[in-house]
Design a protein around this motif. Structure first.
Motif, PDB file in Angstrom:
ATOM      1  N   ILE A 257      22.071  18.691  -8.499  1.00 29.82           N
ATOM      2  CA  ILE A 257      21.508  20.042  -8.564  1.00 29.82           C
ATOM      3  C   ILE A 257      20.682  20.275  -7.294  1.00 29.82           C
ATOM      4  O   ILE A 257      19.605  19.683  -7.122  1.00 29.82           O
ATOM      5  CB  ILE A 257      20.634  20.228  -9.817  1.00 29.82           C
ATOM      6  CG1 ILE A 257      21.428  19.933 -11.084  1.00 29.82           C
ATOM      7  CG2 ILE A 257      20.067  21.652  -9.860  1.00 29.82           C
ATOM      8  CD1 ILE A 257      20.619  20.014 -12.364  1.00 29.82           C
ATOM      9  N   GLN A 258      21.210  21.105  -6.419  1.00 32.36           N
ATOM     10  CA  GLN A 258      20.449  21.471  -5.229  1.00 32.36           C
ATOM     11  C   GLN A 258      19.282  22.365  -5.634  1.00 32.36           C
ATOM     12  O   GLN A 258      19.337  23.036  -6.681  1.00 32.36           O
ATOM     13  CB  GLN A 258      21.356  22.204  -4.237  1.00 32.36           C
ATOM     14  CG  GLN A 258      22.548  21.401  -3.742  1.00 32.36           C
ATOM     15  CD  GLN A 258      22.154  20.352  -2.703  1.00 32.36           C
ATOM     16  OE1 GLN A 258      20.970  20.078  -2.506  1.00 32.36           O
ATOM     17  NE2 GLN A 258      23.150  19.757  -2.070  1.00 32.36           N
TER      18      GLN A 258
ATOM     19  N   ASP B  66      20.152  25.772  -6.729  1.00 31.58           N
ATOM     20  CA  ASP B  66      21.013  25.867  -7.908  1.00 31.58           C
ATOM     21  C   ASP B  66      20.260  25.592  -9.208  1.00 31.58           C
ATOM     22  O   ASP B  66      20.834  25.727 -10.296  1.00 31.58           O
ATOM     23  CB  ASP B  66      22.166  24.857  -7.827  1.00 31.58           C
ATOM     24  CG  ASP B  66      23.087  25.112  -6.646  1.00 31.58           C
ATOM     25  OD1 ASP B  66      23.170  26.273  -6.207  1.00 31.58           O
ATOM     26  OD2 ASP B  66      23.719  24.158  -6.163  1.00 31.58           O
TER      27      ASP B  66
ATOM     28  N   THR C 127      34.225  27.676  -2.161  1.00 31.23           N
ATOM     29  CA  THR C 127      33.409  26.976  -3.152  1.00 31.23           C
ATOM     30  C   THR C 127      33.794  27.487  -4.537  1.00 31.23           C
ATOM     31  O   THR C 127      34.626  28.371  -4.683  1.00 31.23           O
ATOM     32  CB  THR C 127      31.904  27.208  -2.891  1.00 31.23           C
ATOM     33  OG1 THR C 127      31.134  26.309  -3.705  1.00 31.23           O
ATOM     34  CG2 THR C 127      31.499  28.637  -3.232  1.00 31.23           C
TER      35      THR C 127
ATOM     36  N   SER D 178      31.733  28.911  -7.965  1.00 33.21           N
ATOM     37  CA  SER D 178      30.469  29.277  -8.591  1.00 33.21           C
ATOM     38  C   SER D 178      30.576  29.018 -10.082  1.00 33.21           C
ATOM     39  O   SER D 178      31.634  29.242 -10.675  1.00 33.21           O
ATOM     40  CB  SER D 178      30.163  30.758  -8.345  1.00 33.21           C
ATOM     41  OG  SER D 178      29.940  31.012  -6.978  1.00 33.21           O
TER      42      SER D 178
ATOM     43  N   LYS E 139      22.208  23.875 -14.239  1.00 33.05           N
ATOM     44  CA  LYS E 139      22.631  24.236 -12.881  1.00 33.05           C
ATOM     45  C   LYS E 139      23.269  25.624 -12.894  1.00 33.05           C
ATOM     46  O   LYS E 139      24.151  25.900 -13.710  1.00 33.05           O
ATOM     47  CB  LYS E 139      23.629  23.202 -12.363  1.00 33.05           C
ATOM     48  CG  LYS E 139      24.139  23.439 -10.955  1.00 33.05           C
ATOM     49  CD  LYS E 139      24.978  22.254 -10.499  1.00 33.05           C
ATOM     50  CE  LYS E 139      25.450  22.385  -9.063  1.00 33.05           C
ATOM     51  NZ  LYS E 139      26.175  21.167  -8.608  1.00 33.05           N
TER      52      LYS E 139
ATOM     53  N   LYS F  46      25.035  27.622 -10.054  1.00 35.24           N
ATOM     54  CA  LYS F  46      25.516  27.511  -8.673  1.00 35.24           C
ATOM     55  C   LYS F  46      26.130  28.842  -8.237  1.00 35.24           C
ATOM     56  O   LYS F  46      27.328  29.079  -8.423  1.00 35.24           O
ATOM     57  CB  LYS F  46      26.544  26.378  -8.566  1.00 35.24           C
ATOM     58  CG  LYS F  46      27.042  26.080  -7.157  1.00 35.24           C
ATOM     59  CD  LYS F  46      27.970  24.885  -7.178  1.00 35.24           C
ATOM     60  CE  LYS F  46      28.464  24.543  -5.790  1.00 35.24           C
ATOM     61  NZ  LYS F  46      29.438  25.561  -5.292  1.00 35.24           N
ATOM     62  N   TYR F  47      25.298  29.701  -7.661  1.00 29.89           N
ATOM     63  CA  TYR F  47      25.751  31.027  -7.263  1.00 29.89           C
ATOM     64  C   TYR F  47      25.297  31.388  -5.841  1.00 29.89           C
ATOM     65  O   TYR F  47      24.989  32.547  -5.552  1.00 29.89           O
ATOM     66  CB  TYR F  47      25.261  32.073  -8.281  1.00 29.89           C
ATOM     67  CG  TYR F  47      25.869  31.866  -9.644  1.00 29.89           C
ATOM     68  CD1 TYR F  47      27.189  32.230  -9.905  1.00 29.89           C
ATOM     69  CD2 TYR F  47      25.141  31.260 -10.673  1.00 29.89           C
ATOM     70  CE1 TYR F  47      27.765  32.007 -11.149  1.00 29.89           C
ATOM     71  CE2 TYR F  47      25.713  31.041 -11.916  1.00 29.89           C
ATOM     72  CZ  TYR F  47      27.022  31.423 -12.142  1.00 29.89           C
ATOM     73  OH  TYR F  47      27.600  31.199 -13.381  1.00 29.89           O
ATOM     74  N   ASP F  48      25.250  30.380  -4.961  1.00 34.07           N
ATOM     75  CA  ASP F  48      24.950  30.608  -3.542  1.00 34.07           C
ATOM     76  C   ASP F  48      23.598  31.279  -3.324  1.00 34.07           C
ATOM     77  O   ASP F  48      23.443  32.134  -2.437  1.00 34.07           O
ATOM     78  CB  ASP F  48      26.053  31.448  -2.880  1.00 34.07           C
ATOM     79  CG  ASP F  48      27.098  30.583  -2.175  1.00 34.07           C
ATOM     80  OD1 ASP F  48      26.887  29.357  -2.058  1.00 34.07           O
ATOM     81  OD2 ASP F  48      28.134  31.138  -1.751  1.00 34.07           O
TER      82      ASP F  48
END
Length: 215
Positions: A3-4, A7, A101, A103, A169, A171-173
């Motif tokens: 998990i960045q 994100d 990528t 999402s 998480k 993850k949507y940029d």
């Protein structure tokens, strides 16, 4: 699950609301016997006071695995879409050099499993599931002493998963510029395939809350 920072769930309320919004189907993962891969079982579930409630058929191979190791992972994934590279190419970058990528939203529950075999306890578990999935009450009473449940309950076992940790998480940029996220959401809406529309909705929801990304 990696998990960045951009994100990560913004708070516990975010992933709780996402689950409550109809994301009630996932994958139960249990360590398999030595030398074999993990056992993975797709199944619906409902939440109940810090637990996940599941029932599965008695012949399911997951039971032996759970009895050997009660530490399990339950994963829910949704609102996902592939984002082509040209959509993500930055200013001055040829569209064909853009990096694609996917999402998506994902919530992983790290749990301790308890097997439920007592008929009364199984009936109570089923009752809580029925209240979630069939809130209108259009079903026979979940009573272990009355048909049709009397003959059906022996064919299933219940699982209570006590949640130890939650990894969420989205993850949507969110680390990309506002203009980029807005444009991708618009393109997803135009393409309209698979889960493009709910993915765009999640991207815009996060955009409204996050705004420009600040490390």
């Amino acid at each position: 699950m990696l998990i960045q920072p951009w994100d990560a769930a913004l708070d516990d309320a975010e992933w709780r609301q996402w689950i409550a919004d109809g994301h009630d189907f996932g994958i139960l993962g249990v360590n398999g016997p030595p030398g074999q891969g993990p056992v993975a079982v797709p199944t619906p579930f409902c939440t109940d006071a810090g637990r996940l409630l599941i029932h599965l058929a008695r012949p399911n191979p997951v039971w032996k695995a759970v009895e050997q190791d009660a530490n399990v992972t339950f994963t829910v994934v949704g609102d996902y879409a592939f984002v082509p590279g040209p959509w993500r190419a930055g200013p001055g970058t040829p569209p064909t050099d853009g990096v694609p990528t996917s999402s998506y939203a994902a919530v992983q529950f790290i749990c301790r499993a308890t097997v439920i075999d007592d008929p009364v306890a199984k009936a109570e578990l089923l009752g809580r599931q029925m209240a979630h999935f069939r809130p209108d009450g259009d079903h026979a009473p979940v009573d272990p002493d009355r048909p049709p449940r009397t003959g059906m309950l022996p064919g299933i076992r219940g699982l209570e998963l006590d949640v130890v940790e939650v990894l969420a998480k989205f993850k949507y940029d969110d680390h990309k510029p506002v203009e980029h996220r807005t444009a991708v959401a618009s393109r997803l809406g135009e393409r309209g395939q698979g889960l493009d529309t709910p993915t765009a909705r999640q991207q815009l929801r996060r955009l409204d809350r996050v705004g420009p990304w600040k490390p």
